[in-house]
Design a protein around this motif. Structure first.
Motif, PDB file in Angstrom:
ATOM      1  N   SER A  36       0.815  -1.221   0.000  1.00  0.00           N
ATOM      2  CA  SER A  36       0.000   0.000   0.000  1.00  0.00           C
ATOM      3  C   SER A  36       0.845   1.266   0.000  1.00  0.00           C
ATOM      4  O   SER A  36       0.324   2.352  -0.231  1.00  0.00           O
ATOM      5  CB  SER A  36      -0.899   0.035   1.247  1.00  0.00           C
ATOM      6  OG  SER A  36      -1.652  -1.141   1.336  1.00  0.00           O
ATOM      7  N   PRO A  38       2.787   4.465  -0.747  1.00  0.00           N
ATOM      8  CA  PRO A  38       2.749   5.312  -1.941  1.00  0.00           C
ATOM      9  C   PRO A  38       4.134   5.720  -2.461  1.00  0.00           C
ATOM     10  O   PRO A  38       4.226   6.343  -3.512  1.00  0.00           O
ATOM     11  CB  PRO A  38       1.962   6.542  -1.477  1.00  0.00           C
ATOM     12  CG  PRO A  38       2.191   6.604  -0.009  1.00  0.00           C
ATOM     13  CD  PRO A  38       2.390   5.194   0.472  1.00  0.00           C
ATOM     14  N   ALA A  39       5.192   5.390  -1.744  1.00  0.00           N
ATOM     15  CA  ALA A  39       6.541   5.745  -2.200  1.00  0.00           C
ATOM     16  C   ALA A  39       7.473   4.559  -2.000  1.00  0.00           C
ATOM     17  O   ALA A  39       7.271   3.740  -1.099  1.00  0.00           O
ATOM     18  CB  ALA A  39       7.066   6.960  -1.424  1.00  0.00           C
ATOM     19  N   ASN A  94       5.130   4.210 -10.151  1.00  0.00           N
ATOM     20  CA  ASN A  94       3.769   3.672 -10.088  1.00  0.00           C
ATOM     21  C   ASN A  94       3.090   4.198  -8.826  1.00  0.00           C
ATOM     22  O   ASN A  94       3.775   4.520  -7.839  1.00  0.00           O
ATOM     23  CB  ASN A  94       3.804   2.137 -10.063  1.00  0.00           C
ATOM     24  CG  ASN A  94       3.726   1.530 -11.463  1.00  0.00           C
ATOM     25  OD1 ASN A  94       3.680   2.233 -12.474  1.00  0.00           O
ATOM     26  ND2 ASN A  94       3.720   0.217 -11.518  1.00  0.00           N
ATOM     27  N   PRO A  95       1.739   4.315  -8.843  1.00  0.00           N
ATOM     28  CA  PRO A  95       1.042   4.854  -7.659  1.00  0.00           C
ATOM     29  C   PRO A  95       1.341   4.053  -6.387  1.00  0.00           C
ATOM     30  O   PRO A  95       1.418   4.604  -5.305  1.00  0.00           O
ATOM     31  CB  PRO A  95      -0.446   4.720  -8.044  1.00  0.00           C
ATOM     32  CG  PRO A  95      -0.465   4.603  -9.530  1.00  0.00           C
ATOM     33  CD  PRO A  95       0.835   3.991  -9.955  1.00  0.00           C
ATOM     34  N   ARG A  96       1.488   2.740  -6.548  1.00  0.00           N
ATOM     35  CA  ARG A  96       1.914   1.870  -5.439  1.00  0.00           C
ATOM     36  C   ARG A  96       3.172   1.165  -5.946  1.00  0.00           C
ATOM     37  O   ARG A  96       3.070   0.192  -6.695  1.00  0.00           O
ATOM     38  CB  ARG A  96       0.830   0.840  -5.102  1.00  0.00           C
ATOM     39  CG  ARG A  96      -0.494   1.445  -4.666  1.00  0.00           C
ATOM     40  CD  ARG A  96      -0.429   1.953  -3.235  1.00  0.00           C
ATOM     41  NE  ARG A  96      -1.694   2.543  -2.810  1.00  0.00           N
ATOM     42  CZ  ARG A  96      -1.981   3.846  -2.933  1.00  0.00           C
ATOM     43  NH1 ARG A  96      -1.110   4.669  -3.487  1.00  0.00           N
ATOM     44  NH2 ARG A  96      -3.129   4.311  -2.504  1.00  0.00           N
TER      45      ARG A  96
ATOM     46  N   THR B  30      -8.362   1.099 -10.581  1.00  0.00           N
ATOM     47  CA  THR B  30      -8.368   2.484 -11.078  1.00  0.00           C
ATOM     48  C   THR B  30      -8.915   2.569 -12.504  1.00  0.00           C
ATOM     49  O   THR B  30      -9.034   3.655 -13.056  1.00  0.00           O
ATOM     50  CB  THR B  30      -6.948   3.082 -11.067  1.00  0.00           C
ATOM     51  OG1 THR B  30      -6.122   2.297 -11.924  1.00  0.00           O
ATOM     52  CG2 THR B  30      -6.354   3.077  -9.673  1.00  0.00           C
ATOM     53  N   SER B  63       1.187  -7.401  -6.426  1.00  0.00           N
ATOM     54  CA  SER B  63       0.266  -6.267  -6.315  1.00  0.00           C
ATOM     55  C   SER B  63      -0.601  -6.241  -7.571  1.00  0.00           C
ATOM     56  O   SER B  63      -0.513  -7.123  -8.424  1.00  0.00           O
ATOM     57  CB  SER B  63       1.049  -4.957  -6.207  1.00  0.00           C
ATOM     58  OG  SER B  63       1.484  -4.543  -7.487  1.00  0.00           O
TER      59      SER B  63
END
Lengths: 150, 104
Positions: A36, A38-39, A94-96, B30, B63
């Motif tokens: 999860s 974000p960075a 990427n966002p995650r 998304t 993921s």
């Protein structure tokens, strides 16, 4: 006679034996927190307890320099580092960022191939956890059409 | 989701090479549905495991950013022709599948 000491020793030995159980018996849960993050730094901290890593030329990442379709970017990862415990793929933009983390169990070679999605051009970091630390290599992959379906 | 896994595992010397393909949408959560304009819920494999006879040889955690219909290949030592190889996945919605094959 010191029964307390004897008991303490026995308990200690039992606990040590428990800790030494082959990791194969304890398939770890899916690391939700790291996935999860974000960075990239957060993913490293959640996975390894620290974002401290060392670059290594003993990790090979084979990937296209330009990925025309970000939805399918093939990666081939291999390392000659010893006592590898896990190998993780981190796509920094990427966002995650954490994409996959693979446990290298005793007898399994520290290499694998898979295909990933990339939203945009980004460094792709491979983080290899060994018994002595976390080692990384990174490569920029250019993406023509992003692959996160947004 | 029975029948979602294709796997081929070949032994060469002391090394078994496993190539696998899972049929799975790997939805990121998304993406918008083209017709309704609504977000399609995340639906992705979280864990893929391989077991040689009774021994766990691979645990891969994914993921949503692993591509649709994931491909995964790896190698392990000690597998013998005729050994059982079990491949199993679970996803974040509770879906799962598994298949057993023999090392060739």
């Amino acid at each position: 006679m010191n029964i307390g000491r004897r008991f303490f020793l026995r308990t200690g030995i039992a606990l040590t034996a428990l800790a030494a159980l082959p990791r194969a018996l304890l398939a770890a849960a899916w690391p939700e927190k790291a996935f999860s993050a974000p960075a990239a730094s957060g993913a490293l901290i959640d996975l390894f307890g620290s974002e401290q890593t060392a670059p290594s030329d003993k990790i090979s990442l084979k990937a296209p320099e330009i990925a025309e379709n970000g939805a399918v970017v093939p990666l081939k990862i291999k390392t000659t580092l010893e006592n590898v415990e896990s190998i993780s793929i981190i796509v920094e933009k990427n966002p995650r960022p954490l994409t996959a983390t693979v446990e290298i169990l005793p007898g399994t070679l520290p290499e694998f191939s898979c295909r990933i999605k990339m939203r945009e051009t980004s460094d792709v970091m491979i983080a290899v956890k060994t018994d002595t630390g976390v080692y990384t290599t990174a490569k920029e992959i250019k993406v023509t059409i992003g692959g996160c379906g947004g | 989701m029975t029948g979602s896994i294709k796997v081929k595992a070949e032994v060469s010397g002391n090394i078994a090479e496993v190539k696998s393909l899972m049929l799975h949408p790997m939805e990121t959560g998304t993406r918008k549905d083209a017709d309704t304009g609504e977000l399609v819920a995340a639906n992705h494999i979280t864990q893929l495991t391989f077991t040689n006879n009774e021994k766990l040889v691979m645990v891969a955690n994914f993921s949503t950013a692993v591509s649709r219909d994931p491909y995964f290949s790896f190698k392990f030592e000690g597998g013998k022709v005729g050994d059982t190889l079990k491949v199993a996945w679970v996803d974040n919605t509770g879906g799962n599948d598994e298949i057993e094959t023999a090392l060739e």
